[in-house]
Design an enzyme around this catalytic site. Structure first.
Site, PDB file in Angstrom:
ATOM      1  N   VAL A 255       1.044  -1.080   0.115  1.00  0.00           N
ATOM      2  CA  VAL A 255      -0.081   0.281  -0.154  1.00  0.00           C
ATOM      3  C   VAL A 255       0.466   1.041  -0.297  1.00  0.00           C
ATOM      4  CG1 VAL A 255      -1.905   1.415   1.321  1.00  0.00           C
ATOM      5  CG2 VAL A 255      -1.380  -1.440   1.207  1.00  0.00           C
ATOM      6  N   CYS A 256       0.717   2.188  -1.027  1.00  0.00           N
ATOM      7  CA  CYS A 256       1.087   3.576  -0.997  1.00  0.00           C
ATOM      8  C   CYS A 256       2.479   3.578  -1.229  1.00  0.00           C
ATOM      9  CB  CYS A 256       0.680   4.091   0.519  1.00  0.00           C
ATOM     10  SG  CYS A 256       1.466   6.508   0.797  1.00  0.00           S
ATOM     11  N   THR A 257       3.675   4.346  -0.243  1.00  0.00           N
ATOM     12  CA  THR A 257       5.319   3.837  -0.458  1.00  0.00           C
ATOM     13  C   THR A 257       5.522   2.846  -0.144  1.00  0.00           C
ATOM     14  OG1 THR A 257       5.230   5.453   1.986  1.00  0.00           O
ATOM     15  CG2 THR A 257       5.476   6.157  -0.040  1.00  0.00           C
TER      16      THR A 257
END
Length: 216
Positions: A97-99
């Site tokens: 998720v995300c970074t």
């Protein structure tokens, strides 16, 4: 089914809690909160999450979920990437998720693969060898990546559909009443006003820069 939720300092809580609340309630799931040590992990906004196991103790999982956060300290330190290199080859699904996608990339998981991430670190992800997509959720083989923060819920629902079928995934969506109706239409860099994008970009990159300075 063993699902490993990866913990590390300065991670973003919703990146982990969103997928956890979708996936951990399904029948037969055993969730594991895995970190470098047994000590509570402090998220980027201060929340503490207690690990249930450590990287040294957990050497396999059916599903791996890697949240995002401030990436540079964890990238430089290398422990998360080392564990991912060990467990990814035997996992059925590896997700981020995300970074968190930058951690997958640093472990070699995204070499030659399409992947997404938070809009502010697309260039960083590309520099780590991934083929960067602007889609909200991207599946390439056994790897599923999600864009920024809230996209982790979408990723987890998509994975739930693969694992248990559409009806189960729809039931999980209903159970958490995931029916977004935000008061503003500025949830992506493509939609938000330019001045808002630049303000947020500046805040985020200054935070990432401070993270990098602490490890540089």
């Amino acid at each position: 089914m063993d699902i490993a939720f990866v913990l590390y300092p300065d991670m973003t809580a919703l990146d982990l809690v969103g997928p956890y609340d979708v996936l951990a309630h399904a029948p037969g799931v055993t969730p594991h909160f895995v970190a470098a040590t047994p000590d509570p992990v402090r998220c980027d906004a201060g929340m503490l999450i207690a690990p249930t196991t450590t990287f040294a103790e957990l050497d396999r999982a059916d599903v791996i979920v890697v949240p995002g956060g401030k990436p540079f300290g964890v990238l430089a330190e290398g422990t998360v990437a080392a564990w991912l290199r060990e467990v990814h080859p035997t996992a059925t699904w590896t997700t981020s998720v995300c970074t968190g996608s930058t951690l997958l990339a640093s472990a070699g998981v995204l070499a030659g693969k399409r992947a997404t991430t938070h809009w502010a670190v697309r260039d960083l992800l590309a520099s780590l060898g991934a083929e960067v997509s602007t889609e909200r959720v991207v599946r390439d083989g056994s790897v599923i990546t999600a864009a920024g923060v809230s996209a982790g819920i979408d990723m987890a629902l998509a994975l739930a559909g693969i694992l248990w079928g559409d009806d189960v995934a729809k039931g999980l969506q209903l159970a958490i009443e995931y029916d977004p109706q935000p008061p503003y239409d500025s949830g992506s860099v493509e939609k938000a006003p330019a001045e808002v994008v630049e303000a947020v970009r500046g805040l985020m990159l200054s935070g990432f820069g401070a993270d990098r300075d602490r490890t540089g």
